[in-house]
Write a protein that holds these residues in place. Sequence first.
Motif, mmCIF file in Angstrom:
data_model
loop_
_atom_site.group_PDB
_atom_site.id
_atom_site.type_symbol
_atom_site.label_atom_id
_atom_site.label_comp_id
_atom_site.label_asym_id
_atom_site.label_seq_id
_atom_site.Cartn_x
_atom_site.Cartn_y
_atom_site.Cartn_z
ATOM 1 N N PRO A 76 58.019 20.302 33.868
ATOM 2 C CA PRO A 76 58.262 19.013 34.424
ATOM 3 C C PRO A 76 57.175 17.909 34.264
ATOM 4 O O PRO A 76 56.931 16.926 34.822
ATOM 5 C CB PRO A 76 58.349 19.278 35.894
ATOM 6 N N TYR A 77 56.403 18.339 33.203
ATOM 7 C CA TYR A 77 54.844 17.453 32.924
ATOM 8 C C TYR A 77 55.220 16.590 31.587
ATOM 9 O O TYR A 77 56.004 16.967 30.702
ATOM 10 C CB TYR A 77 53.725 18.533 32.588
ATOM 11 N N CYS A 78 54.664 15.457 31.492
ATOM 12 C CA CYS A 78 54.754 14.628 30.767
ATOM 13 C C CYS A 78 54.211 15.059 29.232
ATOM 14 O O CYS A 78 53.003 15.577 29.383
ATOM 15 C CB CYS A 78 53.987 13.075 30.865
ATOM 16 N N ASP A 79 54.709 14.885 28.102
ATOM 17 C CA ASP A 79 54.423 15.123 26.861
ATOM 18 C C ASP A 79 54.267 13.807 25.991
ATOM 19 O O ASP A 79 54.011 13.841 24.715
ATOM 20 C CB ASP A 79 54.957 16.218 26.170
ATOM 21 N N GLY A 80 54.443 12.647 26.547
ATOM 22 C CA GLY A 80 54.332 11.396 25.697
ATOM 23 C C GLY A 80 55.451 11.099 25.069
ATOM 24 O O GLY A 80 55.778 9.867 24.595
ATOM 25 N N SER A 81 56.682 11.818 25.552
ATOM 26 C CA SER A 81 58.077 11.374 25.097
ATOM 27 C C SER A 81 58.496 10.019 25.344
ATOM 28 O O SER A 81 59.351 9.565 24.961
ATOM 29 C CB SER A 81 59.109 12.402 25.149
ATOM 30 N N HIS A 82 58.010 9.444 26.468
ATOM 31 C CA HIS A 82 58.420 8.202 27.103
ATOM 32 C C HIS A 82 58.060 6.795 26.237
ATOM 33 O O HIS A 82 58.523 5.946 26.455
ATOM 34 C CB HIS A 82 57.851 7.903 28.253
ATOM 35 N N LYS A 83 57.150 7.235 25.165
ATOM 36 C CA LYS A 83 56.458 6.083 24.390
ATOM 37 C C LYS A 83 57.755 5.333 23.826
ATOM 38 O O LYS A 83 58.673 5.995 23.317
ATOM 39 C CB LYS A 83 55.664 6.550 23.067
ATOM 40 N N GLY A 84 57.624 3.827 24.112
ATOM 41 C CA GLY A 84 58.643 3.040 23.426
ATOM 42 C C GLY A 84 59.610 2.621 24.531
ATOM 43 O O GLY A 84 60.746 2.044 24.149
ATOM 44 N N THR A 85 59.346 3.258 25.757
ATOM 45 C CA THR A 85 60.627 3.043 26.807
ATOM 46 C C THR A 85 59.650 2.323 27.918
ATOM 47 O O THR A 85 58.490 2.128 27.938
ATOM 48 C CB THR A 85 61.152 4.261 27.293
ATOM 49 N N GLU A 86 60.450 1.913 28.965
ATOM 50 C CA GLU A 86 60.077 1.325 30.078
ATOM 51 C C GLU A 86 59.558 2.595 31.199
ATOM 52 O O GLU A 86 58.896 2.222 32.039
ATOM 53 C CB GLU A 86 60.979 0.642 31.046
ATOM 54 N N PHE A 87 59.767 3.752 31.057
ATOM 55 C CA PHE A 87 59.281 5.003 31.621
ATOM 56 C C PHE A 87 57.738 5.108 31.788
ATOM 57 O O PHE A 87 57.188 5.004 30.545
ATOM 58 C CB PHE A 87 60.110 6.151 31.274
ATOM 59 N N LYS A 88 57.154 5.478 32.707
ATOM 60 C CA LYS A 88 56.045 5.943 32.691
ATOM 61 C C LYS A 88 55.651 7.271 33.617
ATOM 62 O O LYS A 88 56.429 7.230 34.511
ATOM 63 C CB LYS A 88 54.987 4.737 33.458
ATOM 64 N N PRO A 89 54.634 7.918 33.083
ATOM 65 C CA PRO A 89 54.621 9.202 34.048
ATOM 66 C C PRO A 89 53.934 8.968 35.320
ATOM 67 O O PRO A 89 53.593 8.025 35.625
ATOM 68 C CB PRO A 89 53.589 10.196 33.142
ATOM 69 N N VAL A 90 54.276 9.824 36.254
ATOM 70 C CA VAL A 90 53.659 9.620 37.490
ATOM 71 C C VAL A 90 52.347 10.588 37.453
ATOM 72 O O VAL A 90 52.491 11.780 37.539
ATOM 73 C CB VAL A 90 54.775 10.271 38.836
ATOM 74 N N LEU A 91 51.295 9.967 37.898
ATOM 75 C CA LEU A 91 50.105 10.686 38.163
ATOM 76 C C LEU A 91 50.061 11.081 39.448
ATOM 77 O O LEU A 91 50.202 10.404 40.422
ATOM 78 C CB LEU A 91 48.808 9.847 37.806
ATOM 79 N N PHE A 92 49.743 12.384 39.668
ATOM 80 C CA PHE A 92 49.635 13.022 41.114
ATOM 81 C C PHE A 92 48.462 14.003 41.293
ATOM 82 O O PHE A 92 48.097 14.639 40.133
ATOM 83 C CB PHE A 92 50.735 13.308 41.706
ATOM 84 N N LYS A 93 48.073 14.103 42.264
ATOM 85 C CA LYS A 93 46.695 15.087 42.650
ATOM 86 C C LYS A 93 47.438 15.809 43.984
ATOM 87 O O LYS A 93 47.371 15.249 45.065
ATOM 88 C CB LYS A 93 45.592 14.539 42.972
ATOM 89 N N PRO A 94 47.887 16.993 43.975
ATOM 90 C CA PRO A 94 48.045 17.867 45.060
ATOM 91 C C PRO A 94 47.270 17.793 46.095
ATOM 92 O O PRO A 94 46.144 18.041 45.641
ATOM 93 C CB PRO A 94 48.788 19.099 44.472
ATOM 94 N N ASN A 95 47.710 17.875 47.511
ATOM 95 C CA ASN A 95 46.677 18.050 48.524
ATOM 96 C C ASN A 95 46.310 19.543 48.781
ATOM 97 O O ASN A 95 45.314 19.999 49.430
ATOM 98 C CB ASN A 95 47.094 17.311 49.965
ATOM 99 N N ASN A 96 47.229 20.386 48.361
ATOM 100 C CA ASN A 96 47.068 21.859 48.534
ATOM 101 C C ASN A 96 47.128 22.648 47.435
ATOM 102 O O ASN A 96 47.771 22.136 46.426
ATOM 103 C CB ASN A 96 48.055 22.569 49.545
ATOM 104 N N THR A 97 46.642 23.746 47.146
ATOM 105 C CA THR A 97 46.795 24.909 45.841
ATOM 106 C C THR A 97 48.045 25.681 46.411
ATOM 107 O O THR A 97 48.185 26.036 47.570
ATOM 108 C CB THR A 97 45.625 25.457 45.709
ATOM 109 N N GLY A 98 48.980 25.685 45.237
ATOM 110 C CA GLY A 98 50.033 26.732 45.842
ATOM 111 C C GLY A 98 51.306 26.205 45.098
ATOM 112 O O GLY A 98 51.265 25.405 44.227
ATOM 113 N N LYS A 99 52.420 26.683 45.484
ATOM 114 C CA LYS A 99 53.630 26.581 44.817
ATOM 115 C C LYS A 99 54.227 25.239 45.454
ATOM 116 O O LYS A 99 54.107 24.934 46.428
ATOM 117 C CB LYS A 99 54.782 27.585 45.509
ATOM 118 N N ALA A 100 54.782 24.417 44.457
ATOM 119 C CA ALA A 100 55.524 23.421 44.818
ATOM 120 C C ALA A 100 56.782 23.226 43.991
ATOM 121 O O ALA A 100 56.775 23.585 42.860
ATOM 122 C CB ALA A 100 54.616 21.942 44.380
#
Length: 110
Positions: A65-89
Amino acid sequence: MRKILIFTKNLYSTFFDFAGNRTQGNAKKMKDMEPKIAKKGPYAVDLEVDKSYYWCACGQSKNQPYCDGSHKGTEFKPVLFKPNNTGKAYLCGCKNTKNPPYCDGTHNSL
């Protein structure tokens, strides 16, 4: 030929001429603004606290589910996030969540 713009519930358009025939026009461009459904369900991932992640919002990434830059040239932007907990999400795979990047069950209604 004049065209009529019809809005659908997703606010994307379909064009019809006065004879009622569907036309090409900008309909394809507007449809392209919808994210690709990468998976109709969540991605179960292990996350580390305070580590930065970029969640793919366009659905085109080959590294879901991570960005690899394929959105280049579109209006989409990846969502930067930092989880508050270590573990499964559970990260959204359908790209229609109201709580990015986390799955909220929206895929059940697609």
